[in-house]
Structures are given as C-alpha cells and as structure tokens.
Design a protein around this motif. Structure first.
Motif, PDB file in Angstrom:
ATOM      1  N   HIS A  27      44.100  23.680 106.736  1.00 17.05           N
ATOM      2  CA  HIS A  27      45.149  24.672 106.971  1.00 17.05           C
ATOM      3  C   HIS A  27      44.830  25.492 108.215  1.00 17.05           C
ATOM      4  O   HIS A  27      45.738  25.934 108.916  1.00 17.05           O
ATOM      5  CB  HIS A  27      45.336  25.566 105.739  1.00 17.05           C
ATOM      6  CG  HIS A  27      45.980  24.857 104.600  1.00 17.05           C
ATOM      7  ND1 HIS A  27      45.381  24.747 103.379  1.00 17.05           N
ATOM      8  CD2 HIS A  27      47.154  24.188 104.502  1.00 17.05           C
ATOM      9  CE1 HIS A  27      46.166  24.051 102.571  1.00 17.05           C
ATOM     10  NE2 HIS A  27      47.245  23.696 103.233  1.00 17.05           N
ATOM     11  N   ASP A  45      54.812  27.946 104.310  1.00 13.54           N
ATOM     12  CA  ASP A  45      55.176  27.892 102.894  1.00 13.54           C
ATOM     13  C   ASP A  45      54.161  27.024 102.145  1.00 13.54           C
ATOM     14  O   ASP A  45      54.259  25.795 102.163  1.00 13.54           O
ATOM     15  CB  ASP A  45      56.585  27.318 102.750  1.00 13.54           C
ATOM     16  CG  ASP A  45      57.078  27.300 101.314  1.00 13.54           C
ATOM     17  OD1 ASP A  45      56.500  28.006 100.460  1.00 13.54           O
ATOM     18  OD2 ASP A  45      58.043  26.565 101.038  1.00 13.54           O
ATOM     19  N   ARG A  46      53.154  27.648 101.555  1.00 13.94           N
ATOM     20  CA  ARG A  46      52.110  27.027 100.734  1.00 13.94           C
ATOM     21  C   ARG A  46      51.203  26.052 101.480  1.00 13.94           C
ATOM     22  O   ARG A  46      50.008  26.218 101.475  1.00 13.94           O
ATOM     23  CB  ARG A  46      52.701  26.317  99.510  1.00 13.94           C
ATOM     24  CG  ARG A  46      53.391  27.241  98.543  1.00 13.94           C
ATOM     25  CD  ARG A  46      53.905  26.523  97.315  1.00 13.94           C
ATOM     26  NE  ARG A  46      54.546  25.252  97.551  1.00 13.94           N
ATOM     27  CZ  ARG A  46      55.828  25.081  97.839  1.00 13.94           C
ATOM     28  NH1 ARG A  46      56.618  26.125  97.935  1.00 13.94           N
ATOM     29  NH2 ARG A  46      56.324  23.882  98.017  1.00 13.94           N
ATOM     30  N   ASP A  47      51.750  24.996 102.071  1.00 15.45           N
ATOM     31  CA  ASP A  47      50.927  23.966 102.711  1.00 15.45           C
ATOM     32  C   ASP A  47      51.564  23.398 103.977  1.00 15.45           C
ATOM     33  O   ASP A  47      51.081  22.423 104.536  1.00 15.45           O
ATOM     34  CB  ASP A  47      50.628  22.833 101.731  1.00 15.45           C
ATOM     35  CG  ASP A  47      51.883  22.217 101.124  1.00 15.45           C
ATOM     36  OD1 ASP A  47      52.997  22.467 101.637  1.00 15.45           O
ATOM     37  OD2 ASP A  47      51.754  21.484 100.132  1.00 15.45           O
ATOM     38  N   ARG A  83      49.743  21.871  98.173  1.00 19.47           N
ATOM     39  CA  ARG A  83      49.805  23.028  97.266  1.00 19.47           C
ATOM     40  C   ARG A  83      51.193  23.068  96.655  1.00 19.47           C
ATOM     41  O   ARG A  83      52.153  23.476  97.302  1.00 19.47           O
ATOM     42  CB  ARG A  83      49.529  24.321  98.029  1.00 19.47           C
ATOM     43  CG  ARG A  83      48.119  24.416  98.533  1.00 19.47           C
ATOM     44  CD  ARG A  83      47.867  25.753  99.180  1.00 19.47           C
ATOM     45  NE  ARG A  83      46.509  25.842  99.670  1.00 19.47           N
ATOM     46  CZ  ARG A  83      46.093  26.739 100.564  1.00 19.47           C
ATOM     47  NH1 ARG A  83      46.935  27.624 101.042  1.00 19.47           N
ATOM     48  NH2 ARG A  83      44.849  26.749 100.961  1.00 19.47           N
ATOM     49  N   ARG A  84      51.265  22.639  95.429  1.00 24.30           N
ATOM     50  CA  ARG A  84      52.564  22.608  94.738  1.00 24.30           C
ATOM     51  C   ARG A  84      53.023  24.002  94.353  1.00 24.30           C
ATOM     52  O   ARG A  84      52.206  24.888  94.126  1.00 24.30           O
ATOM     53  CB  ARG A  84      52.475  21.739  93.485  1.00 24.30           C
ATOM     54  CG  ARG A  84      52.228  20.298  93.812  1.00 24.30           C
ATOM     55  CD  ARG A  84      52.182  19.479  92.529  1.00 24.30           C
ATOM     56  NE  ARG A  84      52.560  18.126  92.872  1.00 24.30           N
ATOM     57  CZ  ARG A  84      53.799  17.644  92.747  1.00 24.30           C
ATOM     58  NH1 ARG A  84      54.756  18.395  92.287  1.00 24.30           N
ATOM     59  NH2 ARG A  84      54.056  16.406  93.093  1.00 24.30           N
ATOM     60  N   LYS A  85      54.314  24.158  94.279  1.00 23.87           N
ATOM     61  CA  LYS A  85      54.897  25.430  93.839  1.00 23.87           C
ATOM     62  C   LYS A  85      54.549  25.629  92.374  1.00 23.87           C
ATOM     63  O   LYS A  85      54.676  24.714  91.567  1.00 23.87           O
ATOM     64  CB  LYS A  85      56.413  25.396  94.018  1.00 23.87           C
ATOM     65  CG  LYS A  85      57.069  26.741  93.781  1.00 23.87           C
ATOM     66  CD  LYS A  85      58.566  26.676  93.998  1.00 23.87           C
ATOM     67  CE  LYS A  85      58.847  26.627  95.479  1.00 23.87           C
ATOM     68  NZ  LYS A  85      60.272  26.778  95.795  1.00 23.87           N
TER      69      LYS A  85
END
Length: 91
Positions: A27, A45-47, A83-85
C-alpha cells in the motif's frame, strides 16, 4: 514496483467512468504512486484508489500496468493486499 490499473468501465460520480488503481507490492507503493499521479488521498478506498477515466492514460505513462479488472483483482488477492468491506450485523 508494480502498480496496476483496470479499464475505466465503472460508472461513478459526475457521470464519469472510473478505474481502480492498486499495487501488488504494498500500500505504501500505491500511496507514493498516487501522489506522483496527483490523485487526492480521499480517493483511497480500503485497498485501491478510484480514479476517473481522464487519469488512466497518465497513470500508464507514469508506469502503471494496464490490466483487466479480473487480473487486477487476482493479483491484489495473490499479494495478500485485498481488504474486503466489513459488513456489520443487520440493524
């Protein structure tokens, strides 16, 4: 360094089509690339970063690899960076 971008075929705000920008390394690498590309931090957004269609060609010119959405997701998962929601319990 491997930053990936999929085709701009996701409908989004302002009537534009959007791409996903990811790294299959880290990341930190992704955030560094986004800064060079001029993408605001709020687009993360997350990943991944959501980037509008007009940014796609510039991302590729800066070194992002254009891949299919399926390939982008596979490589993100294989790298362990997906990275899942998180969904909470129904209210």
């Amino acid at each position: 360094m491997t930053v990936l971008i999929d085709p701009p075929h996701w409908p989004g705000p302002r009537g534009l089509m959007w791409s996903h920008l990811v790294s299959d390394t880290s990341h930190a690498e992704l955030h560094d690339f986004a800064v060079r590309l001029g993408v605001p931090a709020r687009a993360f957004d997350r990943d991944h970063y959501d980037v509008p269609e007009g940014v796609h060609a510039r991302a590729v010119s800066l070194g992002a690899h254009a891949v299919s959405s399926r390939e982008l997701l596979r490589r993100l998962i294989d790298a362990g960076l997906r990275r899942r929601k998180v969904h909470g319990p129904p209210s």
